[in-house]
Design a protein around this motif. Structure first.
Motif, PDB file in Angstrom:
ATOM      1  N   LEU A 146       0.828  -1.206   0.000  1.00  0.00           N
ATOM      2  CA  LEU A 146       0.000   0.000   0.000  1.00  0.00           C
ATOM      3  C   LEU A 146       0.860   1.252   0.000  1.00  0.00           C
ATOM      4  CD1 LEU A 146      -2.743   1.368   0.161  1.00  0.00           C
ATOM      5  CD2 LEU A 146      -2.632   1.144   2.667  1.00  0.00           C
ATOM      6  N   LYS A 147       1.936   1.232   0.794  1.00  0.00           N
ATOM      7  CA  LYS A 147       2.819   2.401   0.865  1.00  0.00           C
ATOM      8  C   LYS A 147       3.514   2.636  -0.483  1.00  0.00           C
ATOM      9  CE  LYS A 147       6.370   4.526   3.731  1.00  0.00           C
ATOM     10  NZ  LYS A 147       7.060   5.136   2.578  1.00  0.00           N
ATOM     11  N   ASN A 148       3.947   1.539  -1.140  1.00  0.00           N
ATOM     12  CA  ASN A 148       4.596   1.695  -2.446  1.00  0.00           C
ATOM     13  C   ASN A 148       3.624   2.249  -3.484  1.00  0.00           C
ATOM     14  OD1 ASN A 148       7.003   0.720  -1.422  1.00  0.00           O
ATOM     15  ND2 ASN A 148       6.595  -1.407  -2.044  1.00  0.00           N
ATOM     16  N   MET A 149       2.382   1.775  -3.433  1.00  0.00           N
ATOM     17  CA  MET A 149       1.381   2.281  -4.375  1.00  0.00           C
ATOM     18  C   MET A 149       1.093   3.758  -4.113  1.00  0.00           C
ATOM     19  SD  MET A 149      -2.454   0.888  -5.192  1.00  0.00           S
ATOM     20  CE  MET A 149      -3.091   1.431  -3.615  1.00  0.00           C
ATOM     21  N   TYR A 150       1.003   4.106  -2.840  1.00  0.00           N
ATOM     22  CA  TYR A 150       0.756   5.510  -2.486  1.00  0.00           C
ATOM     23  C   TYR A 150       1.912   6.397  -2.954  1.00  0.00           C
ATOM     24  CZ  TYR A 150       0.186   9.706   0.347  1.00  0.00           C
ATOM     25  OH  TYR A 150       0.062  11.016   0.751  1.00  0.00           O
ATOM     26  N   ASP A 151       3.120   5.954  -2.722  1.00  0.00           N
ATOM     27  CA  ASP A 151       4.288   6.733  -3.161  1.00  0.00           C
ATOM     28  C   ASP A 151       4.303   6.896  -4.676  1.00  0.00           C
ATOM     29  OD1 ASP A 151       5.089   6.972  -0.552  1.00  0.00           O
ATOM     30  OD2 ASP A 151       6.531   5.304  -0.641  1.00  0.00           O
ATOM     31  N   GLY A 152       3.932   5.843  -5.405  1.00  0.00           N
ATOM     32  CA  GLY A 152       3.881   5.937  -6.863  1.00  0.00           C
ATOM     33  C   GLY A 152       2.839   6.940  -7.337  1.00  0.00           C
ATOM     34  N   LEU A 153       1.658   6.898  -6.695  1.00  0.00           N
ATOM     35  CA  LEU A 153       0.611   7.870  -7.044  1.00  0.00           C
ATOM     36  C   LEU A 153       1.057   9.298  -6.737  1.00  0.00           C
ATOM     37  CD1 LEU A 153      -2.601   6.030  -5.758  1.00  0.00           C
ATOM     38  CD2 LEU A 153      -1.940   6.438  -8.141  1.00  0.00           C
ATOM     39  N   LYS A 154       1.715   9.465  -5.595  1.00  0.00           N
ATOM     40  CA  LYS A 154       2.171  10.799  -5.200  1.00  0.00           C
ATOM     41  C   LYS A 154       3.224  11.330  -6.170  1.00  0.00           C
ATOM     42  CE  LYS A 154       1.954  14.142  -2.174  1.00  0.00           C
ATOM     43  NZ  LYS A 154       0.709  14.910  -1.958  1.00  0.00           N
ATOM     44  N   MET A 155       4.152  10.456  -6.584  1.00  0.00           N
ATOM     45  CA  MET A 155       5.176  10.870  -7.547  1.00  0.00           C
ATOM     46  C   MET A 155       4.552  11.207  -8.894  1.00  0.00           C
ATOM     47  SD  MET A 155       8.190   8.105  -6.658  1.00  0.00           S
ATOM     48  CE  MET A 155       9.144   8.603  -8.095  1.00  0.00           C
ATOM     49  N   THR A 156       3.551  10.421  -9.303  1.00  0.00           N
ATOM     50  CA  THR A 156       2.857  10.709 -10.574  1.00  0.00           C
ATOM     51  C   THR A 156       2.136  12.051 -10.501  1.00  0.00           C
ATOM     52  OG1 THR A 156       2.535   8.337 -10.930  1.00  0.00           O
ATOM     53  CG2 THR A 156       1.168   9.845 -12.215  1.00  0.00           C
ATOM     54  N   GLN A 157       1.518  12.308  -9.361  1.00  0.00           N
ATOM     55  CA  GLN A 157       0.815  13.580  -9.185  1.00  0.00           C
ATOM     56  C   GLN A 157       1.794  14.760  -9.246  1.00  0.00           C
ATOM     57  OE1 GLN A 157      -0.787  14.321  -5.287  1.00  0.00           O
ATOM     58  NE2 GLN A 157      -2.537  15.480  -6.113  1.00  0.00           N
ATOM     59  N   ASN A 158       2.923  14.647  -8.560  1.00  0.00           N
ATOM     60  CA  ASN A 158       3.912  15.729  -8.558  1.00  0.00           C
ATOM     61  C   ASN A 158       4.490  15.952  -9.960  1.00  0.00           C
ATOM     62  OD1 ASN A 158       3.560  16.054  -5.804  1.00  0.00           O
ATOM     63  ND2 ASN A 158       5.263  14.693  -5.269  1.00  0.00           N
ATOM     64  N   THR A 159       4.743  14.865 -10.675  1.00  0.00           N
ATOM     65  CA  THR A 159       5.282  14.985 -12.040  1.00  0.00           C
ATOM     66  C   THR A 159       4.273  15.654 -12.962  1.00  0.00           C
ATOM     67  OG1 THR A 159       6.607  12.982 -11.724  1.00  0.00           O
ATOM     68  CG2 THR A 159       6.257  13.710 -13.984  1.00  0.00           C
ATOM     69  N   LEU A 160       3.004  15.287 -12.805  1.00  0.00           N
ATOM     70  CA  LEU A 160       1.965  15.898 -13.637  1.00  0.00           C
ATOM     71  C   LEU A 160       1.856  17.397 -13.372  1.00  0.00           C
ATOM     72  CD1 LEU A 160      -0.209  15.257 -15.725  1.00  0.00           C
ATOM     73  CD2 LEU A 160      -1.828  14.905 -13.854  1.00  0.00           C
ATOM     74  N   VAL A 161       1.958  17.788 -12.107  1.00  0.00           N
ATOM     75  CA  VAL A 161       1.913  19.218 -11.753  1.00  0.00           C
ATOM     76  C   VAL A 161       3.102  19.949 -12.375  1.00  0.00           C
ATOM     77  CG1 VAL A 161       2.089  20.861  -9.856  1.00  0.00           C
ATOM     78  CG2 VAL A 161       0.583  18.876  -9.654  1.00  0.00           C
ATOM     79  N   GLN A 162       4.277  19.332 -12.364  1.00  0.00           N
ATOM     80  CA  GLN A 162       5.455  19.955 -12.981  1.00  0.00           C
ATOM     81  C   GLN A 162       5.282  20.117 -14.484  1.00  0.00           C
ATOM     82  OE1 GLN A 162       8.804  17.543 -11.852  1.00  0.00           O
ATOM     83  NE2 GLN A 162       8.649  18.033  -9.665  1.00  0.00           N
ATOM     84  N   VAL A 163       4.693  19.109 -15.127  1.00  0.00           N
ATOM     85  CA  VAL A 163       4.433  19.204 -16.580  1.00  0.00           C
ATOM     86  C   VAL A 163       3.440  20.326 -16.859  1.00  0.00           C
ATOM     87  CG1 VAL A 163       3.458  18.003 -18.564  1.00  0.00           C
ATOM     88  CG2 VAL A 163       5.011  16.798 -17.025  1.00  0.00           C
ATOM     89  N   PHE A 164       2.403  20.420 -16.026  1.00  0.00           N
ATOM     90  CA  PHE A 164       1.434  21.504 -16.185  1.00  0.00           C
ATOM     91  C   PHE A 164       2.120  22.869 -16.095  1.00  0.00           C
ATOM     92  CE2 PHE A 164      -2.563  19.023 -14.621  1.00  0.00           C
ATOM     93  CZ  PHE A 164      -2.557  18.319 -15.814  1.00  0.00           C
ATOM     94  N   THR A 165       2.951  23.014 -15.074  1.00  0.00           N
ATOM     95  CA  THR A 165       3.633  24.297 -14.859  1.00  0.00           C
ATOM     96  C   THR A 165       4.558  24.633 -16.024  1.00  0.00           C
ATOM     97  OG1 THR A 165       3.568  23.905 -12.481  1.00  0.00           O
ATOM     98  CG2 THR A 165       5.069  25.602 -13.263  1.00  0.00           C
ATOM     99  N   ARG A 166       5.230  23.627 -16.563  1.00  0.00           N
ATOM    100  CA  ARG A 166       6.142  23.853 -17.687  1.00  0.00           C
ATOM    101  C   ARG A 166       5.410  24.393 -18.914  1.00  0.00           C
ATOM    102  NH1 ARG A 166       8.040  18.666 -18.804  1.00  0.00           N
ATOM    103  NH2 ARG A 166       9.020  18.795 -16.748  1.00  0.00           N
ATOM    104  N   HIS A 167       4.160  24.029 -19.075  1.00  0.00           N
ATOM    105  CA  HIS A 167       3.378  24.473 -20.236  1.00  0.00           C
ATOM    106  C   HIS A 167       2.428  25.615 -19.890  1.00  0.00           C
ATOM    107  CE1 HIS A 167       4.688  21.328 -23.045  1.00  0.00           C
ATOM    108  NE2 HIS A 167       4.715  20.533 -21.994  1.00  0.00           N
TER     109      HIS A 167
END
Length: 227
Positions: A146-167
Motif C-alpha cells: 500500500l505504501k509503495n502504491m501511495y508513493d507511486g501515485l504521489k510521484m505521478t501527481q507531482n510529475t503531472l503538476v510539474q508538466v502543467f507548470t512547464r506548459h
C-alpha cells in the motif's frame, strides 16, 4: 593686329547686347495690368525701365485667368490633403490589423493546448482523489504494498503538476479563510459560519487552473454567507 582688335570689339558688343536683354514681369494694379521691363544686368535690384499699360479688357481677361488658376490650385491642394489623409488612415488601419493578427497568432500558439489541458485536469483530479483517499495512519505498519502504491501515485501527481507548470498550466489552490475572488473562484454553495468572516472561503471542493493567466477552470469553493 587691327583684325584682332575688330574681332574683340564685336565680341564685347555681343556681350553687351546679351546683358541688356529685357524680360517681362507682370503685376496687377487697380487701374489695370502693367508689364515691367527690367534689364537683366540689374535683375537683382528689380529696377523697372519701362511700363506699358494694358487695356482694361486684356487686364480683366488676365485677372480672370489668374483667378481660375488659383481656384484650380486650391481644389488640387484640397484633393492632395484628402488623399494624404486617406493614405495615413489606411496605413494606421493596416498596422492595427497586422498587430491584431499577430496577437491572434500568438494566442493560437499559446492556447492551442487549452482543450487538451481541460481533459488532463480531470486526470489530475482523479489522481488527487486517489492520493487523498489513503489514510495517513494506514501507511504506518507492515503494509509495504500500500505504501509503495501511495508513493507511486504521489510521484505521478507531482510529475503531472510539474508538466502543467512547464506548459503554463498553473493550479489555483485557495485556502480556507481566503477572501472569495469571483475572477478565480466559483461559489458552489453558501453557508453561515459563526466566527468566520463573511464572503470568505469555507471549503475548497476542487482546485482551479489557469493557462497563461487565462482561467481554464475556476476553483470550486463554498463561501461563508454574510449576515
Amino acid at each position: 593686329m587691327a583684325t584682332l582688335m575688330r574681332s574683340s570689339c564685336r565680341g564685347l558688343a555681343n556681350l553687351a547686347n546679351l546683358k541688356t536683354t529685357i524680360f517681362k514681369v507682370p503685376y496687377l494694379e487697380r487701374s489695370g495690368v502693367l508689364y515691367r521691363f527690367m534689364n537683366t544686368s540689374t535683375a537683382e535690384s528689380a529696377t523697372p525701365t519701362e511700363e506699358v499699360k494694358l487695356s482694361p479688357e486684356d487686364g480683366a481677361k488676365l485677372k480672370e485667368q489668374i483667378q481660375k488658376i488659383s481656384k484650380e490650385c486650391e481644389e488640387l491642394r484640397a484633393k492632395v490633403n484628402e488623399v494624404t489623409d486617406k493614405y495615413k488612415r489606411a496605413l494606421a488601419e493596416t498596422e492595427n490589423t497586422r498587430q491584431r493578427m499577430s496577437k491572434q497568432i500568438d494566442d493560437a500558439k499559446i492556447f492551442a493546448i487549452q482543450k487538451f489541458s481541460k481533459d488532463m485536469i480531470d486526470v489530475a483530479d482523479i489522481l488527487e482523489t486517489a492520493v487523498d483517499a489513503v489514510p495517513k495512519d494506514a501507511l504506518i505498519g507492515a503494509n509495504s504494498h500500500l505504501k509503495n502504491m501511495y508513493d507511486g501515485l504521489k510521484m505521478t501527481q507531482n510529475t503531472l503538476v510539474q508538466v502543467f507548470t512547464r506548459h503554463g498550466l498553473v493550479r489555483i489552490a485557495p485556502k480556507e479563510g481566503d477572501k472569495f475572488n469571483p475572477n478565480l473562484h466559483e461559489a458552489i454553495f453558501q453557508a453561515p459560519a459563526p466566527g468566520k468572516e463573511p464572503e470568505s472561503i469555507l471549503l475548497v471542493n476542487k482546485v482551479g487552473y489557469s493557462l497563461h493567466e487565462r482561467i481554464v477552470r475556476a476553483a470550486k469553493v463554498g463561501v461563508v454567507k454574510g449576515s
